[in-house]
Motif scaffolding. Structure first.
Motif, PDB file in Angstrom:
ATOM      1  N   ARG A   1       6.001  17.299   5.604  1.00 43.10           N
ATOM      2  CA  ARG A   1       6.629  16.038   5.757  1.00 43.10           C
ATOM      3  C   ARG A   1       5.910  15.046   6.935  1.00 43.10           C
ATOM      4  N   VAL A   2       5.910  13.942   6.558  1.00 39.60           N
ATOM      5  CA  VAL A   2       5.401  12.789   7.649  1.00 39.60           C
ATOM      6  C   VAL A   2       6.688  12.386   8.549  1.00 39.60           C
ATOM      7  N   VAL A   3       6.567  12.629   9.854  1.00 40.29           N
ATOM      8  CA  VAL A   3       7.893  12.431  10.566  1.00 40.29           C
ATOM      9  C   VAL A   3       7.609  11.139  11.755  1.00 40.29           C
ATOM     10  N   SER A   4       6.518  10.654  11.602  1.00 44.16           N
ATOM     11  CA  SER A   4       6.154   9.583  12.673  1.00 44.16           C
ATOM     12  C   SER A   4       5.087   8.914  12.173  1.00 44.16           C
TER      13      SER A   4
ATOM     14  N   GLY B   1      -5.810   1.948   2.191  1.00 47.48           N
ATOM     15  CA  GLY B   1      -5.066   3.453   2.283  1.00 47.48           C
ATOM     16  C   GLY B   1      -6.064   4.452   2.505  1.00 47.48           C
ATOM     17  N   LYS B   2      -7.376   4.173   2.732  1.00 49.20           N
ATOM     18  CA  LYS B   2      -8.259   5.383   2.856  1.00 49.20           C
ATOM     19  C   LYS B   2      -8.071   6.186   4.166  1.00 49.20           C
ATOM     20  N   LEU B   3      -8.426   7.387   3.869  1.00 45.41           N
ATOM     21  CA  LEU B   3      -8.384   8.325   5.245  1.00 45.41           C
ATOM     22  C   LEU B   3      -9.573   8.054   6.179  1.00 45.41           C
ATOM     23  N   VAL B   4      -9.223   7.393   7.505  1.00 42.41           N
ATOM     24  CA  VAL B   4     -10.469   7.451   8.408  1.00 42.41           C
ATOM     25  C   VAL B   4     -10.779   8.454   8.946  1.00 42.41           C
ATOM     26  N   GLN B   5      -9.942   9.513   9.476  1.00 41.53           N
ATOM     27  CA  GLN B   5      -9.976  10.841  10.075  1.00 41.53           C
ATOM     28  C   GLN B   5      -8.885  11.705  10.229  1.00 41.53           C
ATOM     29  N   ALA B   6      -8.955  12.890  10.160  1.00 45.85           N
ATOM     30  CA  ALA B   6      -7.869  13.783  10.214  1.00 45.85           C
ATOM     31  C   ALA B   6      -8.232  14.741  11.611  1.00 45.85           C
ATOM     32  N   LEU B   7      -7.445  14.552  12.394  1.00 46.06           N
ATOM     33  CA  LEU B   7      -7.714  15.232  13.641  1.00 46.06           C
ATOM     34  C   LEU B   7      -7.387  16.845  13.460  1.00 46.06           C
TER      35      LEU B   7
ATOM     36  N   GLN C   1       0.751  -1.084  -0.071  1.00 39.20           N
ATOM     37  CA  GLN C   1       0.011  -0.046   0.097  1.00 39.20           C
ATOM     38  C   GLN C   1       0.892   1.262   0.045  1.00 39.20           C
ATOM     39  N   ARG C   2       0.427   2.180  -0.735  1.00 39.31           N
ATOM     40  CA  ARG C   2       0.984   3.494  -0.694  1.00 39.31           C
ATOM     41  C   ARG C   2       0.067   4.745  -0.357  1.00 39.31           C
ATOM     42  N   ILE C   3       0.444   5.525   0.472  1.00 36.61           N
ATOM     43  CA  ILE C   3      -0.494   6.715   0.870  1.00 36.61           C
ATOM     44  C   ILE C   3       0.261   7.898   0.529  1.00 36.61           C
ATOM     45  N   GLY C   4      -0.212   8.575  -0.450  1.00 31.62           N
ATOM     46  CA  GLY C   4       0.379   9.701  -1.143  1.00 31.62           C
ATOM     47  C   GLY C   4       1.447   9.347  -2.026  1.00 31.62           C
ATOM     48  N   ASP C   5       1.725  10.377  -2.963  1.00 26.75           N
ATOM     49  CA  ASP C   5       2.688  10.217  -4.102  1.00 26.75           C
ATOM     50  C   ASP C   5       3.673  11.086  -4.069  1.00 26.75           C
TER      51      ASP C   5
ATOM     52  N   ASP D   1      -2.731  17.998  -1.055  1.00 27.26           N
ATOM     53  CA  ASP D   1      -3.832  17.708  -0.338  1.00 27.26           C
ATOM     54  C   ASP D   1      -4.052  16.220   0.323  1.00 27.26           C
ATOM     55  N   ILE D   2      -2.778  15.604   0.330  1.00 28.67           N
ATOM     56  CA  ILE D   2      -2.490  14.311   1.126  1.00 28.67           C
ATOM     57  C   ILE D   2      -1.971  14.737   2.509  1.00 28.67           C
TER      58      ILE D   2
END
Length: 453
Positions: A228-231, A262-268, A214-218, A223-224
């Motif tokens: 940076r994703v750091v954790s 790979g779908k978004l469940v929720q964004a806090l 699975q890949r999340i974002g390209d 908009d993804i």
């Protein structure tokens, strides 16, 4: 005539004598009055002296009593302030007790859930053991790989079982034969050859293979992820993934994803005001703990993303956070060179653990114990006791800044990596198990010049 003159003179003398007598009388009266006045004055002077002395004594007493009186007033004011502070403390404590009391049913439910899960697992394990005992079939062949890293066994169950040659841990089970296995041998290229009474031979590729699932974002669409994703961290059931990051100095970002698709469940919503450096699911999957550059540790509910509690105390970026096995304690590590231990139920800070040479970059509870392992810029991984702050041991050997640390679920294996690009694995007693260094760069062949002299 003379007689008349004499008579007149006598009248004048009598008149003068009478005047003298009256004057003497006046003088006598005035003298008496003066004497009385003098006596009165003397009494008044004495009374004035007495009053003056009494006034002086009173002034002296006032001055003498002024300091103790002022001290008493100051002490009263101080006592009033202390009483007000104590009242506020009691109010806060009452609120904390209420929060803790409100949280107890949920925690009790979690404990009961874990107990039921343990009971279910025990039942399942016993059932599996019984099934395994009932279905035990003999193994008739065994073969080791050329380097001894793995071995294969097989027999009447018609399956090939692959194990780790050093630890004995099960790696894989291969199915394909229709009869009991009789022969097995590893080939020079590490492939496995097996033969069976089904009159078939199979060559298996037993090399560990990693495939992108699975890949999340390209890395292109904004908009993804904001930045940076750091954790990131998987839930204990492996069904959800939480990611943390954000745009430095502007916003923190936490998102929960479904692993299967790979779908978004929720964004806090606005979880932190700056980059999120660490995220971790609680073991029961009900909460997510996070830490960030805004110096806060925070907890959110997984079900609805609702904010639960913030923990404030670090004086610099909070680089790591971890849950204890029972979900009642949080440990955080920071760029302020300390580890802090928090009571999740009340929000209180239990203790601060120091003794690190540089920033504490990551932290993880070790299995079900009270110990944590923490990576640090001082080139070491430290194991500490959260109940008293004591040092258990230090895992050394890193050549540079250590950025991250983790451990297996049972806490027996510790792994860390850092600036020197080497992944190091230790057993929990501090012994090095293995190190994975980066591959050496390929040497470019020097171009040779052609032609004749």
């Amino acid at each position: 005539d003379a007689a008349t003159v004499a008579q007149g003179e006598e009248e004048k003398r009598k008149t003068a004598d009478q005047a003298v007598q009256e004057a003497n009388k006046v003088v006598t009266d005035l003298t008496a009055k003066a004497k009385v006045a003098a006596e009165e004055k003397k009494k008044a002077d004495a009374e004035l002296t007495k009053t003056t002395n009494e006034a002086k004594a009173a002034d002296a007493n006032v001055k003498k009593l002024a300091a103790p009186a002022q001290k008493a007033v100051d002490e009263k004011n101080s006592a009033d302030r202390t009483a007000k502070a104590a009242k506020r403390t009691i109010e806060r404590a009452t609120a904390s007790v209420k929060k803790a009391t409100d949280a107890i049913p949920g925690l009790d439910a979690t404990v009961k859930q874990k107990e039921q899960q343990h009971k279910d697992k025990t039942t399942t394990s016993e059932t599996a053991k019984k099934a395994a005992t009932d279905g035990e079939k003999p193994w008739r062949m065994v073969a080791f790989s050329p380097d001894g890293s793995t071995f294969a066994v097989g027999g009447d169950d018609q399956k090939v079982h692959i194990f780790d040659g050093e630890t004995g841990r099960a790696i894989d089970v291969l199915e394909g034969h229709a009869g009991p296995l009789s022969v097995a041998a590893f080939l020079p290229d590490n492939a496995l050859l097996t033969a069976s009474t089904d009159k078939a031979a199979i060559i298996w590729n037993v090399e560990m293979q990693w495939k992108l699932v699975q890949r999340i974002g390209d890395g292109v669409k904004s908009d993804i992820f904001e930045d940076r994703v750091v954790s990131m961290h998987f839930s204990s059931d492996g069904k959800q993934l939480v990611t943390g990051g954000g745009e430095p100095s502007r916003s923190g970002e936490i998102k929960i994803w479904n692993v299967a698709d790979g779908k978004l469940v929720q964004a806090l919503k606005e979880p932190h005001s700056d980059t999120v450096f660490s995220v971790e699911f609680s073991r029961d999957g009900q909460y997510i703990a996070s830490s960030g550059a805004d110096r806060f540790v925070k907890v959110f509910q997984v079900a609805d993303g609702k904010f639960v509690r913030a923990f404030e105390g670090h004086t610099h970026h909070v680089l790591g956070v971890s849950w204890s096995a029972d979900g009642r304690t949080l440990a955080s590590s920071g760029a302020d060179k300390v580890v802090k231990i928090w009571d999740f139920r009340t929000g209180d800070q239990q203790r601060t653990i120091s003794g690190f040479g540089k920033e504490v970059t990551g932290i993880k509870f070790v299995g079900d114990s009270v110990n944590v392992v923490a990576s640090s810029g001082d080139k070491n991984v430290h194991m500490k006791k959260t109940d008293n702050g004591g040092n258990v041991r230090t895992f050394s050997g890193s050549g540079d800044y250590v950025y991250s640390v983790s451990c297996t679920a049972d806490g027996k294996i510790i792994v860390a990596g850092g600036q020197d690009s080497v992944v190091r694995i230790w057993s929990d007693d501090g012994k090095v198990v293995v190190s994975f260094a980066p591959p050496e760069p390929e040497k470019k062949e020097e171009a040779t010049s052609g032609g004749s002299e």
